[in-house]
Enzyme design. Structure first.
Site, PDB file in Angstrom:
ATOM      1  N   HIS A 142      -8.272  -4.368  -5.149  1.00 54.45           N
ATOM      2  CA  HIS A 142      -7.986  -5.234  -3.987  1.00 54.45           C
ATOM      3  C   HIS A 142      -9.246  -5.904  -3.437  1.00 54.45           C
ATOM      4  O   HIS A 142      -9.157  -6.827  -2.640  1.00 54.45           O
ATOM      5  CB  HIS A 142      -7.352  -4.435  -2.847  1.00 54.45           C
ATOM      6  CG  HIS A 142      -5.967  -3.951  -3.143  1.00 54.45           C
ATOM      7  ND1 HIS A 142      -4.970  -4.797  -3.555  1.00 54.45           N
ATOM      8  CD2 HIS A 142      -5.425  -2.702  -3.109  1.00 54.45           C
ATOM      9  CE1 HIS A 142      -3.856  -4.097  -3.758  1.00 54.45           C
ATOM     10  NE2 HIS A 142      -4.106  -2.821  -3.496  1.00 54.45           N
ATOM     11  N   ASP A 179      -1.140  -1.096 -11.629  1.00 53.96           N
ATOM     12  CA  ASP A 179      -1.002  -0.534 -10.282  1.00 53.96           C
ATOM     13  C   ASP A 179       0.193  -1.223  -9.613  1.00 53.96           C
ATOM     14  O   ASP A 179       0.475  -2.388  -9.879  1.00 53.96           O
ATOM     15  CB  ASP A 179      -2.282  -0.815  -9.491  1.00 53.96           C
ATOM     16  CG  ASP A 179      -2.296  -0.145  -8.112  1.00 53.96           C
ATOM     17  OD1 ASP A 179      -2.958   0.893  -7.983  1.00 53.96           O
ATOM     18  OD2 ASP A 179      -1.653  -0.671  -7.182  1.00 53.96           O
ATOM     19  N   HIS A 181       0.601  -2.279  -6.716  1.00 57.61           N
ATOM     20  CA  HIS A 181       0.224  -3.380  -5.825  1.00 57.61           C
ATOM     21  C   HIS A 181      -0.459  -4.483  -6.631  1.00 57.61           C
ATOM     22  O   HIS A 181      -1.138  -4.203  -7.622  1.00 57.61           O
ATOM     23  CB  HIS A 181      -0.740  -2.887  -4.743  1.00 57.61           C
ATOM     24  CG  HIS A 181      -0.212  -1.748  -3.916  1.00 57.61           C
ATOM     25  ND1 HIS A 181      -0.484  -0.431  -4.219  1.00 57.61           N
ATOM     26  CD2 HIS A 181       0.575  -1.732  -2.828  1.00 57.61           C
ATOM     27  CE1 HIS A 181       0.111   0.355  -3.323  1.00 57.61           C
ATOM     28  NE2 HIS A 181       0.771  -0.411  -2.470  1.00 57.61           N
ATOM     29  N   ASP A 268       0.781   4.443  -8.988  1.00 58.97           N
ATOM     30  CA  ASP A 268       1.621   4.450  -7.791  1.00 58.97           C
ATOM     31  C   ASP A 268       2.971   3.765  -8.013  1.00 58.97           C
ATOM     32  O   ASP A 268       3.758   3.641  -7.065  1.00 58.97           O
ATOM     33  CB  ASP A 268       0.881   3.851  -6.585  1.00 58.97           C
ATOM     34  CG  ASP A 268       0.028   2.648  -6.948  1.00 58.97           C
ATOM     35  OD1 ASP A 268       0.147   2.170  -8.096  1.00 58.97           O
ATOM     36  OD2 ASP A 268      -0.754   2.187  -6.110  1.00 58.97           O
TER      37      ASP A 268
END
Lengths: 344, 205
Positions: A142, A179, A181, A268
């Site tokens: 991120h 991931d 996200h 995740d």
């Protein structure tokens, strides 16, 4: 240190298939505070699991040095790196957003997380290892050019990709980010370039942080077509991931024909993860890893480095990392699940 | 919110003597579908739209035609102090693509287009900012809305936006409080909302 690696399904004459582990326990010292999901126990749980499965003993353990500042500022704003260092040294509790908790040891941990990726890519490029996994924290995907976001202090995988290009002159590096996200930082760092192909498969941005990663984000300018986003609706599992890989992701990677494959391995999207709503099983993560490894064998001479991003249910995380590594460690053409049975 | 908060300003304008062909190119380049037409003093005298230009093209002699010959005069205008509700209702009712915004002297100070409406909506929803979404079902607003807002008030720094839906769908069913939170981990807030007895929507469940 782990020392010599033996293929754990038998035989000690397979150095060509060595999988390296780029791990430094000082990454545990990045303390994020009570109740924070990106917590030191994540690494402890992974190490325990790898010891229990004896994978720990089969891996080539790489020594880790903090990443050189010039490797970091090759992708990050030097002013941000100074700001990060200062925030940690001044005892701030977070940087840029409450999510991105820091402690006085966080800067050192962040340098080591990036350094682990440098060590892993160096080991693979020099032939000491066939492929590698870097279980690090703080995570990276991120983190933007000049700003921390979503637990990420330095963009470890972007630093590694740039290192491969600057140090070894590679011209085509692929990053696959599974991931749950969107890997916004990695995308933004490379979206105007054609030498890094970035693929992110994630839960749809309408539901999940950070709210980017729509399918129409395909790169900018010279990088047009070198970004691929695959948002999936909440509740997606192995079947949806498999379909996305088979219809879009793998064909796009085939076409790009990378010289090196990097994986932002967040776990995740696992069923019980508290931060997301997907249902990928360990079997699903194994399948994705197997296909990516096969692709690396075909296009990159096997050169593949994977790094940990998210994954916040400790049991799922440890299990998924273990199967991910099992696939990376498998001899070509071998079914690791069968090999595991035979080995045990 | 007022029109001045959502309008595009400054705005590109054209003049009555400009050639339609040139204006057509300008509009294509800037990706707009209409331009206010102003006199030498900057006062609004009309609006020229892509549709007007299309009709002029079909009519022939296009190369020599000027804006004045094809524009709509006395267009409906807005003031910067008009409310957004006023602007939105007018756009919907008249099916305009855009309305010029003028001051007391009729000078053009901006334009308010459908696109600006969408920007307002995106801003109200907080889509430009990184965040996570939590939906709370509100069956009995008198009771549950208070609980939800009290819970959220404890996390005010994390709230990007919170919107209570109008009547849900067709029926009299529950309404939804859509909340966007400035965090990758809405877990603690979800938990508190549940502990307050509220129904938090589980995506994908």
């Amino acid at each position: 240190m782990g020392g010599v690696v033996v293929a754990w399904w038998g035989g000690n004459n397979a150095p060509a298939m060595t999988t390296a582990l780029a791990y430094d326990e000082r990454c545990i010292e990045h303390a994020t505070g009570e109740g924070h999901p990106e917590r030191p126990d994540r690494l402890t749980a992974i190490v325990q699991k790898l010891r229990a499965t004896h994978q720990w003993d089969e891996l080539l353990h790489l020594p880790i040095k903090p990443a050189a500042l010039e490797s970091i500022t090759a992708v990050h704003d030097p002013a941000y790196v100074r700001r990060l260092q200062a925030a940690c040294e001044m005892g701030e509790s977070y940087i840029d957003a409450i999510d991105s908790a820091v402690c006085p040891r966080s800067y050192a941990a962040a340098l080591l997380a990036a350094g682990a990726m440098i060590a892993a890519t160096d080991a693979v490029m020099t032939g000491r290892a066939h492929n590698a996994f870097a279980p690090v924290r703080p995570p990276g995907h991120h983190c933007e050019f000049d700003r921390s976001m979503g637990f990420c202090l330095l963009n470890n995988i972007a630093i590694a990709a740039q290192h491969l290009i600057s140090r070894y002159g590679l011209e085509r590096v692929a990053i696959v980010d599974f991931d749950v996200h969107h890997g916004n930082g990695t995308q933004h760092l490379f979206e105007e370039r054609s030498d890094v192909f970035f693929v992110s498969i994630h839960e749809h941005p309408s539901y999940l942080y950070p709210g980017t990663g729509f399918a129409w984000e395909k790169g900018v300018g010279d990088g047009e077509g070198a970004t691929l986003n695959m948002p999936l609706p909440p509740g997606s599992g192995d079947n949806e991931y498999r379909a996305a890989f088979e219809t879009k992701i793998l064909p796009a990677l085939e076409q790009f024909s990378p010289q090196f494959l990097l994986i932002s391995a967040g776990f995740d999207a696992a069923e019980h993860d508290p931060l997301a709503h997907q249902k990928v099983s360990p079997h699903g993560f194994a399948w994705m890893t197997r296909r990516l490894k096969a692709l690396a064998e075909k296009h990159c001479g096997g050169r593949l480095v994977s790094t940990l991003e998210g994954g916040y249910d400790l049991r799922s995380l440890a299990e998924c990392v273990s199967v991910h590594l099992r696939e990376l460690m498998a001899d070509e053409g071998e079914d690791p699940a069968m090999a595991m049975k035979a080995g045990m | 919110m007022l029109v001045r908060d959502g309008m595009t300003s400054p705005v590109m304008t054209t003049t009555p003597d400009a050639l339609l062909a040139a204006v057509d190119d300008q509009m294509a380049e800037r990706r707009v579908h209409q331009l206010p037409v102003v006199d030498a003093a900057g006062k609004l005298i009309g609006i020229i739209t892509a549709r007007d230009i299309g009709l002029a093209m079909a009519a022939g002699g296009f190369e020599k035609r000027t804006v004045e010959s094809a524009m709509t005069t006395e267009p409906v205008t807005l003031r910067p102090s008009d409310t957004l509700e006023h602007a939105l209702t007018l756009l919907l009712r008249e099916r305009f693509g855009a309305m010029p915004v003028v001051d007391e002297q009729d000078k053009v100070v901006g334009i308010f287009a459908r696109h600006d409406c969408l920007k307002v909506l995106s801003n109200v929803l907080g889509l430009e900012e990184a965040g996570s979404r939590v939906d709370v079902e509100i069956a009995r607003p008198a009771d549950e809305l208070a609980k939800a807002l009290t819970t959220l008030a404890g996390h005010d720094a994390q709230i990007i936006s919170a919107i209570l839906s109008n009547r849900q769908g067709r029926g009299q069913g529950a309404r939804t409080l859509y909340v966007r939170l400035r965090t990758i981990d809405p877990g603690p807030i979800r938990r508190k909302l549940r502990e307050a007895g509220l129904k938090v929507v589980e995506p994908g469940a």
